[in-house]
Design a protein around this motif. Structure first.
Motif, short mmCIF file in Angstrom:
data_model
loop_
_atom_site.label_atom_id
_atom_site.label_comp_id
_atom_site.label_asym_id
_atom_site.label_seq_id
_atom_site.Cartn_x
_atom_site.Cartn_y
_atom_site.Cartn_z
N UNK A 113 -5.53 6.85 -4.78
CA UNK A 113 -6.06 6.64 -3.44
C UNK A 113 -5.98 5.15 -3.15
N UNK A 114 -5.30 4.79 -2.07
CA UNK A 114 -5.03 3.39 -1.76
C UNK A 114 -5.77 3.00 -0.48
N UNK A 115 -6.41 1.84 -0.49
CA UNK A 115 -7.13 1.34 0.68
C UNK A 115 -6.91 -0.16 0.80
N UNK A 116 -7.28 -0.71 1.95
CA UNK A 116 -7.10 -2.13 2.23
C UNK A 116 -8.44 -2.80 2.50
N UNK A 129 0.83 -1.21 0.00
CA UNK A 129 0.00 0.00 0.00
C UNK A 129 0.87 1.26 0.00
N UNK A 130 1.91 1.27 0.83
CA UNK A 130 2.79 2.44 0.89
C UNK A 130 3.48 2.67 -0.45
N UNK A 131 3.94 1.58 -1.09
CA UNK A 131 4.57 1.73 -2.40
C UNK A 131 3.58 2.25 -3.42
N UNK A 132 2.37 1.70 -3.46
CA UNK A 132 1.38 2.13 -4.44
C UNK A 132 1.03 3.60 -4.25
N UNK A 133 0.97 4.06 -3.02
CA UNK A 133 0.64 5.46 -2.76
C UNK A 133 1.71 6.39 -3.32
N UNK A 134 2.97 5.96 -3.29
CA UNK A 134 4.07 6.80 -3.77
C UNK A 134 4.35 6.62 -5.26
N UNK A 135 4.20 5.42 -5.79
CA UNK A 135 4.75 5.09 -7.10
C UNK A 135 3.74 4.70 -8.16
N UNK A 136 2.46 4.59 -7.81
CA UNK A 136 1.50 4.12 -8.79
C UNK A 136 1.28 5.18 -9.86
N UNK A 137 1.17 4.76 -11.16
CA UNK A 137 1.11 3.39 -11.68
C UNK A 137 2.49 2.91 -12.14
N UNK A 139 7.49 6.07 5.81
CA UNK A 139 6.71 5.72 4.61
C UNK A 139 5.34 5.17 4.98
N UNK A 140 5.21 4.57 6.16
CA UNK A 140 3.94 4.00 6.57
C UNK A 140 3.05 4.99 7.29
N UNK A 141 3.22 5.17 8.56
CA UNK A 141 4.10 4.33 9.39
C UNK A 141 3.48 2.96 9.64
#
Length: 340
Positions: free
Chosen positions: A29-32, A11-19, A281-283
């Motif tokens: 916007x990233x969710x779980x 999730x943290x990676x997708x928030x910073x690097x997507x797509x 990055x998370x935390x």
């Protein structure tokens, strides 16, 4: 690494690097742990734009459920009796009337009473703010047994076509050919190899996904034969019409807008004196008593190491202001709001 910690890092990676490997630069916007009653995805990425988020903002930080969406999407620009303004919902109108009052409380419609009739008009037009919906299944240790179980779930995603793309994220092995490429995963599903580098956790696509037919009718797999020589039973399925898919995609996006992926503190015990958060990055949550990261299932009042914060911690002023647990929740809420 346990699946919970792996999921947070994806999730943290997708928030910073997507797509991954695309020229455009949407807002992600990233969710779980979102989805439908039959299928829940580990990670959901909602692709949108800053302008679309600005148009969504007047409707509030909380999600619009299906009843509120029915009002928001169909509310007229001029005063109209609510039964004439809104399409027949297919359920009793008293629930629509309750939703109209809730929408007025939220401030995106206005209401008035003319005789015994409730009239409404919109204050804001509900925007078409969702560009794409992406589902990611996380499995750090993809052995043969896990791959067989995942294959059926991913086949369900491909057949239904509720998300625009489906991905499988697994921990990179460093082999010339990642083992995930050799498993019986549907070819429409992309594969991400996740690893930790000098600048934190990252993911590399080793197989690109195909776009799924979100505008076409989908196939919802209900049951399938177990296989074997003695099993001649037929699979059971039903069709999902495009209108249902369109509404469900929007409901999932609204929940992602509200929750984000840092809502894990709501199901854990940040008021425990051993609860910590680490890595900017998370935390990510960490337990000082166990000296490792914990899962949401482990971090509960049933944990043998659970100790409530001392009352004196909660009586202190800034920067604690209620204790470290409250401060942790405020931090995660601020990070979620900043992404919105």
């Amino acid at each position: 690494m346990k699946e919970f910690g792996f999921e947070l890092r994806v999730c943290a990676w997708a928030e910073r690097r997507w797509p991954p490997d695309r020229d455009d630069d949407p807002v992600a916007l990233v969710a779980r742990q979102l989805g439908t009653r039959r299928r829940r995805w580990d990670t959901v990425v909602v692709e949108t734009t800053r302008e679309a988020l600005d148009r969504r903002a007047p409707f509030g930080e909380e999600r619009l459920d299906s009843d509120l969406l029915h009002v928001a999407r169909n509310a007229p620009g001029s005063w109209t009796y609510y039964r004439d303004a809104l399409p027949d919902p297919g359920y009793p109108w008293r629930y629509v009337r309750e939703a109209v009052h809730r929408a007025a409380d939220r401030g995106f419609v206005e209401t008035r009473k003319r005789g015994n009739r409730i009239e409404l008009r919109r204050r804001y037009r509900y925007p078409d703010w969702v560009d794409r919906l992406v589902a990611i299944e996380n499995k750090p240790d993809l052995d043969a047994a896990a791959a067989r179980a995942l294959s059926a779930q991913l086949e369900f995603d491909v057949a239904l076509g509720l998300a625009d793309e489906a991905w499988l994220a697994t921990e990179a092995t460093g082999a010339d050919v990642e083992p995930a490429l050799l498993e019986e995963i549907p070819v429409e599903v992309g594969i991400l190899a996740v690893s930790e580098g000098s600048d934190g956790w990252g993911a590399e696509p080793v197989w690109n996904p195909r776009s799924l037919a979100v505008e076409a009718p989908g196939t919802r797999i209900l049951d399938r034969p177990d296989g074997g020589e003695a099993d001649a039973s037929a699979a059971r399925f039903e069709y999902a019409d495009p209108e249902w898919k369109r509404d469900k995609r929007l409901e999932i996006a609204e929940r992602a807008y509200e929750r984000g992926w840092r809502a894990y503190a709501g199901t854990m015990r940040p008021d425990c004196r051993h609860f910590r958060v680490q890595e900017p990055a998370g935390p990510f949550p960490r337990c000082a008593a166990k000296e490792r990261e914990q899962t949401a299932a482990e971090c509960s009042a049933d944990c043998a190491a659970f100790e409530p914060e001392p009352p004196t911690w909660r009586r202190k002023g800034w920067p604690l202001d209620g204790g470290p647990g409250k401060a942790t929740k405020r931090l995660l809420r601020r990070m979620r709001e900043r992404r919105r």
